[in-house]
Write an enzyme that holds these catalytic residues in place. Structure first.
Site, PDB file in Angstrom:
ATOM      1  N   ASP A 264       4.947  63.127  51.311  1.00  0.00           N
ATOM      2  CA  ASP A 264       4.948  63.922  52.532  1.00  0.00           C
ATOM      3  C   ASP A 264       5.821  63.297  53.619  1.00  0.00           C
ATOM      4  OD1 ASP A 264       3.823  66.272  53.666  1.00  0.00           O
ATOM      5  OD2 ASP A 264       2.617  65.033  54.991  1.00  0.00           O
ATOM      6  N   HIS A 269      11.501  61.755  55.508  1.00  0.00           N
ATOM      7  CA  HIS A 269      11.811  61.274  56.859  1.00  0.00           C
ATOM      8  C   HIS A 269      12.140  59.774  56.884  1.00  0.00           C
ATOM      9  CE1 HIS A 269      10.066  65.049  57.758  1.00  0.00           C
ATOM     10  NE2 HIS A 269       8.818  64.664  57.803  1.00  0.00           N
TER      11      HIS A 269
END
Ligand code: NDP
Length: 524
Positions: A264, A269
């Site tokens: 996730d 990121h």
């Protein structure tokens, strides 16, 4: 539609210095969803408010649910009013935008629905002169990404650029995260997309790249002479990248069970942050030049053998605790979560980049849910200065407080940059104390930073792919993450999901994880 084409368009007012963008139609698949309402349409309004949308611009929402077009427009306008960074909104700008919002109902796998979409787009082209400039935004759950891409291709909605052509493509596709679930599925998805679209037409979105501080990493590094000479193994002791969330899974336990913090947060990121902070200077600001440099860093990350994964990583899971004075349940008590789940809500990972610049410098990445606060930062910790000079003083305190310099790039909240340095405490004694020099975006530049989606949509409409992720970047990032996940799977005893109390900075074992290297996690 004729009616909308005859409107005097206030969106044209105030076109900024970057020039008027090309006419364009944005088609959003999954337009009844959360992302469209809360992020995409408010961001588009903000662009319109600032005169940064093309004069000829329309939005077509595509979804399975039945929606009356007028009700769809009204619903989106309500969301704009709630979420725009401009308050109150400019009614004439919003009305003009709303008049060019359309809705197309259909199943994602139904060719007839795409034929109907094509007719509608052709009509908009005639009315607004958008001339086949189309941006397809796939904002559905990932299960639908392949079928939407295939149907767009099969129904003649995509023109591939000629090989070698330098002309900007007429159509592009924006794909949301998660981009695959593993290296294998990411490769499959890349294969599906590239059967229909040329790589130049694919914009894989990671909203972190739309954040000001993330874009500022390159400016900080390459537009200032003082940092780059120090940005290497000779001066840097280690780098810590932290993304902390105070929220838990918030009712999305079913989704999270199949994801976990590695997939996730870390795969996308955090690997992007690592690539930007560690890459070599690109030769130009061309998208491919920058993305090539990011890929070189990702390729230089030392491969993790599955049987070594437990040594360089640690996973944790939040237990019940207290957040802002409120009792909160543990992860295993959340709806949709298996009682014996090993899914990580916290992960710490140590990586090495085996290249000339970073040899021997560990990069520590950590992310978790239900940590004490919501924050994201990159901390470059420099080596400690030789202590000889101050240690030689009779004042022992001076030696003990001599802390290494740390440069911190704050990504959220309060975007900014700070440097920790040592300073003498005023007085007759030689006392040394760490102090902070701080630059904060809000205080310096005043205006609230645009939302990440605003910047990314602006770039997508203008055909700039710099802040989007290339297929090979995702695959390299997955290969690292996959190896760790595989290692955990092979040896669950070696990689327990250590519990940590909600509202704390992760499991105590995570402190031990970094302490055995003689280092500490930063308290952000
Ligand atoms: P939603 O769950 O709200 O789904 C969007 C739309 O897709 C729904 O309104 C629905 O429209 C359709 N849909 C939902 N489930 C299915 C299904 N099983 N099969 C087919 N269609 C379905 O998602 P979000 O809007 O929250 O997110 C969209 C994408 O963006 C996801 O990939 C997500 O990971 C990503 N994302 C979302 C963020 C957010 O803030 N929401 C942030 C970052 C990324 P209908 O049934 O009417 O067709």
């Amino acid at each position: 539609m004729n009616q909308s084409s005859s409107i005097t368009n206030p969106l044209r007012e105030g076109i900024n210095a970057r020039g008027a963008p090309e006419p364009c139609v944005l088609v959003i698949f999954g337009a009844t969803g959360d992302l469209t309402k809360r992020k995409l349409v408010p961001a588009l309004y903000n662009l319109a408010h600032e005169g940064q949308l093309p004069a000829s611009f329309a939005i077509v929402g595509f979804a399975r649910s039945e929606r009356d077009e007028a009700a769809f427009r009204a619903e989106l306008c309500d969301w704009v009013k709630k979420k725009s960074r401009f308050s109150p909104v400019n009614d004439s700008v919003l009305d003009a935008m709303a008049s060019r919002i359309f809705f197309q109902q259909g199943r994602y796998d139904d060719p007839q629905a795409y034929q109907a979409l094509a007719s509608r787009l052709n009509q908009i082209d005639k009315d607004l002169g958008t001339a086949w400039h189309r941006l397809f935004y796939i904002a559905t759950p990932p299960s639908e990404f392949p079928v939407i891409s295939e149907q767009l291709g099969a129904n003649g909605l995509v023109t591939r650029p000629q090989p070698g052509s330098t002309e900007p493509p007429l159509q592009r596709v924006i794909v949301e995260k998660p981009f695959g679930h593993s290296l294998e599925t990411a490769r499959e998805l890349n294969a599906v997309l590239t059967r229909v679209f040329d790589e130049r037409q694919i914009l894989r979105i990671d909203h972190y790249l739309g954040k000001e501080t993330v874009q500022n990493i390159m400016v900080l590094r390459f537009a200032n002479e003082i940092f780059e000479p120090l940005w290497n193994a000779k001066y840097v002791d280690h780098v810590q990248i932290t993304v902390a969330e105070s929220l838990g899974v918030e009712g999305r336990g079913g989704y999270y069970e199949g994801a976990g913090a590695m997939r996730d947060m870390l795969q996308n990121h955090m690997m992007q942050l690592l690539a930007l902070v560690a890459m070599e200077p690109p030769t130009s600001l061309e998208p491919e030049g920058i993305r090539d440099e990011k890929v070189k860093v990702l390729r230089a990350i030392r491969p993790i053998a599955s049987d070594r994964a437990c040594g360089c990583s640690l996973r944790g899971q939040y237990a019940r605790g207290s957040m802002m004075g409120q009792e909160v349940p543990g992860y295993l008590d959340e709806k949709g979560v298996a009682r014996d789940s090993l899914t990580e809500t916290y992960v710490a990972l140590k990586l090495h980049i085996d290249n000339w610049r970073w040899a021997g410098v560990p990069f520590y990445l950590r992310t978790g849910k239900r940590l004490p606060k919501q924050t994201a930062e990159i901390a470059i910790q420099f080596k400690a200065p030789p202590a000889v000079l101050f240690a030689a003083q009779s004042n022992r305190r001076a030696a003990t407080t001599l802390q290494p310099n740390v440069l911190v790039l704050r990504i959220q909240p309060d975007e900014g940059i700070s440097i920790r340095m040592n300073a003498k405490v005023p007085g007759t004694a030689l006392n040394i104390q760490p102090v902070k020099m701080d630059f904060d975006y809000g205080g310096t530049f005043g205006a609230r930073s645009p939302d990440a989606y605003e910047r990314l949509l602006f770039d997508a409409i203008n055909g700039d792919s710099t802040l989007f992720i290339r297929g090979d970047e995702t695959e390299h990032a997955w290969s690292i993450v996959d190896a760790v996940l595989q290692g955990w799977k092979n040896d669950p005893q070696g990689a327990p999901a250590y519990p940590y109390e909600s509202g704390t900075w992760g499991p105590p074992e995570a402190d031990e994880f970094i302490r055995r290297d003689g280092r500490e996690w930063r308290r952000t």
